[in-house]
Design an enzyme around this catalytic site. Structure first.
Site, PDB file in Angstrom:
ATOM      1  N   PRO A  43       0.826  -1.212   0.000  1.00 47.99           N
ATOM      2  CA  PRO A  43       0.000   0.000   0.000  1.00 47.99           C
ATOM      3  C   PRO A  43       0.861   1.263   0.000  1.00 47.99           C
ATOM      4  O   PRO A  43       1.875   1.336   0.689  1.00 47.99           O
ATOM      5  CB  PRO A  43      -0.792  -0.120   1.308  1.00 47.99           C
ATOM      6  CG  PRO A  43      -0.776  -1.570   1.646  1.00 47.99           C
ATOM      7  CD  PRO A  43       0.541  -2.085   1.148  1.00 47.99           C
ATOM      8  N   GLU A  44       0.449   2.244  -0.790  1.00 50.69           N
ATOM      9  CA  GLU A  44       1.171   3.507  -0.812  1.00 50.69           C
ATOM     10  C   GLU A  44       0.629   4.409   0.295  1.00 50.69           C
ATOM     11  O   GLU A  44      -0.340   4.082   0.987  1.00 50.69           O
ATOM     12  CB  GLU A  44       1.072   4.131  -2.205  1.00 50.69           C
ATOM     13  CG  GLU A  44       1.621   3.184  -3.267  1.00 50.69           C
ATOM     14  CD  GLU A  44       2.013   3.836  -4.575  1.00 50.69           C
ATOM     15  OE1 GLU A  44       2.314   5.042  -4.589  1.00 50.69           O
ATOM     16  OE2 GLU A  44       2.041   3.123  -5.596  1.00 50.69           O
ATOM     17  N   LYS A  46       4.503   5.307   4.752  1.00 48.11           N
ATOM     18  CA  LYS A  46       3.840   4.005   4.795  1.00 48.11           C
ATOM     19  C   LYS A  46       3.794   3.422   6.209  1.00 48.11           C
ATOM     20  O   LYS A  46       3.484   2.238   6.380  1.00 48.11           O
ATOM     21  CB  LYS A  46       4.555   3.034   3.853  1.00 48.11           C
ATOM     22  CG  LYS A  46       4.547   3.498   2.401  1.00 48.11           C
ATOM     23  CD  LYS A  46       5.280   2.527   1.492  1.00 48.11           C
ATOM     24  CE  LYS A  46       5.301   3.022   0.050  1.00 48.11           C
ATOM     25  NZ  LYS A  46       5.972   2.074  -0.865  1.00 48.11           N
ATOM     26  N   ARG A  62      12.077  -3.361  -8.951  1.00 47.14           N
ATOM     27  CA  ARG A  62      10.695  -2.898  -9.093  1.00 47.14           C
ATOM     28  C   ARG A  62      10.399  -2.597 -10.554  1.00 47.14           C
ATOM     29  O   ARG A  62      11.269  -2.166 -11.318  1.00 47.14           O
ATOM     30  CB  ARG A  62      10.462  -1.626  -8.251  1.00 47.14           C
ATOM     31  CG  ARG A  62      10.722  -1.788  -6.766  1.00 47.14           C
ATOM     32  CD  ARG A  62       9.805  -2.810  -6.114  1.00 47.14           C
ATOM     33  NE  ARG A  62       8.410  -2.448  -6.218  1.00 47.14           N
ATOM     34  CZ  ARG A  62       7.767  -1.656  -5.353  1.00 47.14           C
ATOM     35  NH1 ARG A  62       8.430  -1.138  -4.326  1.00 47.14           N
ATOM     36  NH2 ARG A  62       6.482  -1.391  -5.498  1.00 47.14           N
TER      37      ARG A  62
END
Length: 300
Positions: free
Chosen positions: A2-3, A52, A288
Protein backbone atom coordinates in the site's frame (compact mmCIF):
# COMPACT_ATOMS: atom_id res chain seq x y z
CA UNK A 1 2.55 -2.69 -0.95
CA UNK A 2 0.00 0.00 0.00
CA UNK A 3 1.17 3.51 -0.81
CA UNK A 4 1.01 6.39 1.63
CA UNK A 5 -2.52 7.52 0.78
CA UNK A 6 -3.85 4.17 2.07
CA UNK A 7 -2.11 4.58 5.43
CA UNK A 8 -3.28 8.17 5.87
CA UNK A 9 -6.84 7.10 5.03
CA UNK A 10 -6.62 4.33 7.64
CA UNK A 11 -5.32 6.78 10.25
CA UNK A 12 -8.27 9.10 9.58
CA UNK A 13 -10.74 6.22 9.90
CA UNK A 14 -9.19 5.01 13.15
CA UNK A 15 -9.31 8.51 14.60
CA UNK A 16 -12.94 8.95 13.63
CA UNK A 17 -13.95 5.56 14.99
CA UNK A 18 -11.76 5.00 18.03
CA UNK A 19 -9.80 8.07 19.16
CA UNK A 20 -10.80 9.26 22.63
CA UNK A 21 -12.33 5.89 23.57
CA UNK A 22 -11.10 3.00 25.67
CA UNK A 23 -10.32 -0.04 23.53
CA UNK A 24 -10.10 -3.75 23.96
CA UNK A 25 -6.76 -4.67 22.41
CA UNK A 26 -5.97 -8.29 21.67
CA UNK A 27 -3.96 -10.54 19.39
CA UNK A 28 -6.07 -13.55 18.37
CA UNK A 29 -3.09 -14.95 16.48
CA UNK A 30 -1.01 -14.67 19.65
CA UNK A 31 2.13 -13.07 18.21
CA UNK A 32 1.32 -9.67 19.81
CA UNK A 33 -0.57 -10.98 22.83
CA UNK A 34 1.65 -9.70 25.63
CA UNK A 35 1.87 -6.19 24.19
CA UNK A 36 -1.85 -6.09 23.43
CA UNK A 37 -2.73 -7.19 26.95
CA UNK A 38 -0.68 -4.31 28.36
CA UNK A 39 -2.78 -1.80 26.40
CA UNK A 40 -6.30 -3.19 26.66
CA UNK A 41 -8.60 -0.77 28.49
CA UNK A 42 -6.43 2.21 27.54
CA UNK A 43 -7.68 5.07 25.40
CA UNK A 44 -6.51 5.64 21.85
CA UNK A 45 -5.10 9.16 21.82
CA UNK A 46 -4.56 9.33 18.08
CA UNK A 47 -3.63 7.43 14.96
CA UNK A 48 -0.95 9.07 12.86
CA UNK A 49 0.56 8.22 9.48
CA UNK A 50 3.98 9.09 8.16
CA UNK A 51 4.62 7.70 4.71
CA UNK A 52 3.84 4.01 4.79
CA UNK A 53 4.10 3.81 8.60
CA UNK A 54 1.14 3.90 11.00
CA UNK A 55 1.46 4.87 14.67
CA UNK A 56 -1.29 4.28 17.25
CA UNK A 57 -0.66 6.21 20.47
CA UNK A 58 -2.42 5.06 23.64
CA UNK A 59 -2.99 6.65 27.04
CA UNK A 60 -4.68 5.32 30.17
CA UNK A 61 -7.73 7.46 31.14
CA UNK A 62 -7.43 6.15 34.71
CA UNK A 63 -3.72 6.89 34.95
CA UNK A 64 -2.31 10.20 33.69
CA UNK A 65 1.19 8.70 33.62
CA UNK A 66 1.36 6.78 30.37
CA UNK A 67 3.46 3.70 29.84
CA UNK A 68 6.82 4.40 28.28
CA UNK A 69 6.04 1.99 25.43
CA UNK A 70 2.52 3.06 24.51
CA UNK A 71 2.69 3.38 20.71
CA UNK A 72 1.85 0.57 18.29
CA UNK A 73 4.02 0.89 15.19
CA UNK A 74 2.57 -0.83 12.13
CA UNK A 75 4.02 -1.35 8.66
CA UNK A 76 1.78 -3.36 6.35
CA UNK A 77 4.54 -4.48 4.00
CA UNK A 78 3.64 -6.42 0.86
CA UNK A 79 0.67 -8.45 2.08
CA UNK A 80 -0.58 -6.75 5.24
CA UNK A 81 -4.10 -5.37 5.63
CA UNK A 82 -5.86 -3.37 8.32
CA UNK A 83 -9.58 -3.79 7.85
CA UNK A 84 -12.51 -2.05 9.53
CA UNK A 85 -15.14 -4.77 9.91
CA UNK A 86 -18.51 -5.26 11.65
CA UNK A 87 -18.10 -6.18 15.31
CA UNK A 88 -19.44 -9.68 15.90
CA UNK A 89 -18.21 -10.41 19.41
CA UNK A 90 -16.70 -13.66 18.16
CA UNK A 91 -13.22 -14.66 17.07
CA UNK A 92 -12.30 -12.69 13.90
CA UNK A 93 -11.54 -14.67 10.75
CA UNK A 94 -7.99 -15.33 9.62
CA UNK A 95 -4.63 -14.81 11.26
CA UNK A 96 -5.28 -11.54 13.11
CA UNK A 97 -2.16 -10.01 14.64
CA UNK A 98 -4.00 -7.06 16.24
CA UNK A 99 -7.68 -6.65 17.07
CA UNK A 100 -9.28 -3.41 18.32
CA UNK A 101 -12.79 -2.50 19.37
CA UNK A 102 -14.37 0.01 21.73
CA UNK A 103 -15.40 -0.76 25.29
CA UNK A 104 -17.43 1.35 27.70
CA UNK A 105 -16.24 2.91 30.95
CA UNK A 106 -16.98 -0.32 32.84
CA UNK A 107 -15.10 -2.48 30.38
CA UNK A 108 -18.20 -3.77 28.59
CA UNK A 109 -18.66 -3.81 24.84
CA UNK A 110 -19.48 -0.39 23.34
CA UNK A 111 -22.08 -0.92 20.62
CA UNK A 112 -22.42 2.73 19.59
CA UNK A 113 -19.64 3.24 17.04
CA UNK A 114 -21.20 4.99 14.01
CA UNK A 115 -24.51 3.50 15.14
CA UNK A 116 -23.11 0.04 14.29
CA UNK A 117 -20.29 -1.58 16.23
CA UNK A 118 -17.07 -2.10 14.32
CA UNK A 119 -13.67 -3.58 14.94
CA UNK A 120 -10.24 -3.16 13.37
CA UNK A 121 -8.30 -6.27 12.40
CA UNK A 122 -4.65 -6.31 11.33
CA UNK A 123 -3.53 -9.27 9.23
CA UNK A 124 -0.14 -10.15 7.77
CA UNK A 125 1.83 -6.98 8.53
CA UNK A 126 5.54 -6.68 7.94
CA UNK A 127 5.69 -5.60 11.56
CA UNK A 128 3.51 -4.67 14.51
CA UNK A 129 5.46 -3.65 17.58
CA UNK A 130 5.15 -1.62 20.76
CA UNK A 131 7.49 1.37 20.93
CA UNK A 132 8.23 4.49 22.98
CA UNK A 133 8.04 8.16 21.97
CA UNK A 134 11.81 8.17 21.48
CA UNK A 135 11.64 5.12 19.22
CA UNK A 136 8.87 6.75 17.18
CA UNK A 137 11.00 9.88 16.80
CA UNK A 138 13.89 7.73 15.60
CA UNK A 139 11.68 5.91 13.08
CA UNK A 140 10.29 9.19 11.70
CA UNK A 141 13.77 10.70 11.49
CA UNK A 142 14.69 8.02 8.95
CA UNK A 143 11.77 8.95 6.68
CA UNK A 144 11.63 11.65 4.06
CA UNK A 145 9.10 14.41 3.49
CA UNK A 146 5.51 13.16 3.30
CA UNK A 147 3.31 14.78 0.61
CA UNK A 148 0.22 14.11 2.72
CA UNK A 149 1.51 15.94 5.78
CA UNK A 150 1.56 19.70 6.15
CA UNK A 151 4.70 21.62 5.22
CA UNK A 152 3.56 24.56 7.35
CA UNK A 153 6.31 24.91 9.98
CA UNK A 154 3.71 25.87 12.58
CA UNK A 155 1.43 22.91 11.88
CA UNK A 156 4.07 20.24 11.22
CA UNK A 157 7.59 21.57 11.86
CA UNK A 158 9.27 18.19 11.38
CA UNK A 159 7.80 17.57 7.93
CA UNK A 160 8.39 21.19 6.96
CA UNK A 161 12.07 20.86 7.82
CA UNK A 162 12.44 17.82 5.56
CA UNK A 163 11.36 19.61 2.38
CA UNK A 164 14.41 21.93 1.98
CA UNK A 165 16.62 18.99 2.92
CA UNK A 166 15.00 17.02 0.08
CA UNK A 167 15.59 19.81 -2.42
CA UNK A 168 19.23 20.13 -1.41
CA UNK A 169 19.68 16.38 -1.81
CA UNK A 170 18.11 16.43 -5.30
CA UNK A 171 20.40 19.25 -6.39
CA UNK A 172 23.47 17.17 -5.48
CA UNK A 173 22.37 13.64 -6.38
CA UNK A 174 23.43 11.89 -9.57
CA UNK A 175 20.87 9.14 -8.96
CA UNK A 176 17.94 8.96 -11.33
CA UNK A 177 14.74 10.65 -10.21
CA UNK A 178 12.94 7.34 -10.88
CA UNK A 179 15.12 5.71 -8.23
CA UNK A 180 14.87 8.52 -5.69
CA UNK A 181 11.07 8.69 -5.85
CA UNK A 182 10.99 5.14 -4.46
CA UNK A 183 13.40 5.98 -1.63
CA UNK A 184 11.34 6.30 1.57
CA UNK A 185 14.16 8.30 3.15
CA UNK A 186 13.44 11.02 0.57
CA UNK A 187 9.77 10.77 -0.45
CA UNK A 188 7.82 9.08 2.35
CA UNK A 189 4.73 7.23 1.16
CA UNK A 190 5.44 7.38 -2.57
CA UNK A 191 5.26 3.97 -4.25
CA UNK A 192 5.53 2.49 -7.71
CA UNK A 193 2.24 3.83 -9.04
CA UNK A 194 2.72 7.44 -7.96
CA UNK A 195 6.36 7.31 -9.11
CA UNK A 196 5.39 6.28 -12.65
CA UNK A 197 2.32 8.47 -12.96
CA UNK A 198 3.82 11.71 -11.64
CA UNK A 199 6.81 11.45 -13.96
CA UNK A 200 4.51 10.79 -16.92
CA UNK A 201 2.22 13.69 -16.09
CA UNK A 202 5.23 16.03 -15.98
CA UNK A 203 6.95 14.61 -19.06
CA UNK A 204 10.09 13.61 -17.14
CA UNK A 205 11.97 10.47 -18.14
CA UNK A 206 12.64 8.27 -15.07
CA UNK A 207 16.35 8.01 -15.93
CA UNK A 208 16.97 11.75 -15.65
CA UNK A 209 19.52 12.47 -12.91
CA UNK A 210 18.06 14.42 -10.02
CA UNK A 211 20.85 16.99 -10.25
CA UNK A 212 19.83 17.73 -13.85
CA UNK A 213 16.27 18.67 -12.94
CA UNK A 214 15.38 22.35 -13.03
CA UNK A 215 14.07 23.93 -9.84
CA UNK A 216 10.63 24.20 -11.46
CA UNK A 217 10.65 20.47 -12.20
CA UNK A 218 11.60 19.56 -8.65
CA UNK A 219 8.78 21.74 -7.31
CA UNK A 220 6.32 20.33 -9.87
CA UNK A 221 7.09 16.76 -8.80
CA UNK A 222 6.33 17.63 -5.18
CA UNK A 223 3.15 19.55 -5.98
CA UNK A 224 1.83 16.82 -8.29
CA UNK A 225 2.41 14.20 -5.59
CA UNK A 226 0.59 16.37 -3.05
CA UNK A 227 -2.39 16.72 -5.39
CA UNK A 228 -2.58 13.10 -6.56
CA UNK A 229 -2.03 11.54 -3.15
CA UNK A 230 -4.60 13.81 -1.49
CA UNK A 231 -7.14 12.71 -4.09
CA UNK A 232 -6.16 9.10 -3.44
CA UNK A 233 -6.62 9.50 0.30
CA UNK A 234 -10.06 11.04 -0.19
CA UNK A 235 -11.33 8.48 -2.72
CA UNK A 236 -9.53 5.35 -1.57
CA UNK A 237 -8.17 4.66 -5.08
CA UNK A 238 -5.48 5.99 -7.38
CA UNK A 239 -6.71 7.98 -10.39
CA UNK A 240 -4.10 9.99 -12.26
CA UNK A 241 -5.58 10.70 -15.70
CA UNK A 242 -6.73 14.21 -16.49
CA UNK A 243 -10.40 14.87 -17.39
CA UNK A 244 -9.74 14.66 -21.14
CA UNK A 245 -8.30 11.15 -20.78
CA UNK A 246 -11.00 9.47 -18.69
CA UNK A 247 -12.88 6.50 -20.21
CA UNK A 248 -15.94 8.70 -20.71
CA UNK A 249 -14.01 11.46 -22.48
CA UNK A 250 -12.11 9.05 -24.73
CA UNK A 251 -14.92 6.56 -25.31
CA UNK A 252 -12.78 3.67 -24.07
CA UNK A 253 -13.43 0.86 -21.64
CA UNK A 254 -12.55 1.48 -17.98
CA UNK A 255 -9.32 -0.02 -16.74
CA UNK A 256 -9.58 -3.50 -15.25
CA UNK A 257 -6.81 -4.14 -12.76
CA UNK A 258 -6.47 -5.38 -9.19
CA UNK A 259 -5.07 -1.97 -8.24
CA UNK A 260 -8.08 -0.13 -9.70
CA UNK A 261 -8.06 3.47 -10.83
CA UNK A 262 -7.38 5.14 -14.16
CA UNK A 263 -3.68 5.59 -14.89
CA UNK A 264 -1.45 6.56 -17.82
CA UNK A 265 1.46 4.11 -17.74
CA UNK A 266 1.45 1.91 -14.62
CA UNK A 267 0.98 -1.76 -15.63
CA UNK A 268 0.10 -0.68 -19.19
CA UNK A 269 3.26 -2.02 -20.89
CA UNK A 270 2.72 -2.68 -24.59
CA UNK A 271 -0.48 -0.61 -24.73
CA UNK A 272 -0.77 2.71 -26.59
CA UNK A 273 -0.30 5.95 -24.69
CA UNK A 274 -3.54 7.87 -24.22
CA UNK A 275 -1.77 11.09 -25.19
CA UNK A 276 0.66 10.32 -28.04
CA UNK A 277 -0.15 6.75 -29.06
CA UNK A 278 3.37 5.41 -28.47
CA UNK A 279 3.69 1.98 -26.87
CA UNK A 280 4.18 2.11 -23.10
CA UNK A 281 7.57 0.70 -22.08
CA UNK A 282 8.57 -1.37 -19.07
CA UNK A 283 11.72 -2.64 -17.39
CA UNK A 284 12.80 -3.79 -13.94
CA UNK A 285 14.89 -1.29 -11.99
CA UNK A 286 16.21 -2.04 -8.50
CA UNK A 287 13.79 -4.95 -8.25
CA UNK A 288 10.70 -2.90 -9.09
CA UNK A 289 8.73 -2.54 -12.33
CA UNK A 290 9.23 0.80 -14.05
CA UNK A 291 6.79 2.13 -16.67
CA UNK A 292 7.09 5.14 -18.98
CA UNK A 293 6.09 6.49 -22.39
CA UNK A 294 9.00 7.15 -24.78
CA UNK A 295 6.91 9.69 -26.68
CA UNK A 296 5.75 11.82 -23.75
CA UNK A 297 8.87 11.23 -21.63
CA UNK A 298 11.78 11.46 -24.07
CA UNK A 299 15.21 10.52 -22.78
CA UNK A 300 17.64 13.40 -22.35
Amino acid sequence: MPEGHVIHRLAAQLNQLFAGHALRVSSPQGRFAEEAGALTGDMLDRAEAWGKHLFLSFGNPRNPHRRADHIIHIHLGLIGTLAIEPFTGSQPRGQVRLHLHRIDAEGGEDMCTWGNAVEANLRGPQWCRLITDEEMDAAVAKLGADPLRSTDPVVDPENAAKLPELDQFLCRSRRSIGSILMDQARYAGVGNIYRAETLFRLGIHPDVRACDLAAEERESIWQDLVELMAEGEASGRIDTVRPEHTPEAMGRAPRKDDHGGEVYVYRRAGQPCYVCGEEIRHRVVEGRNLFWCPGCQPAA
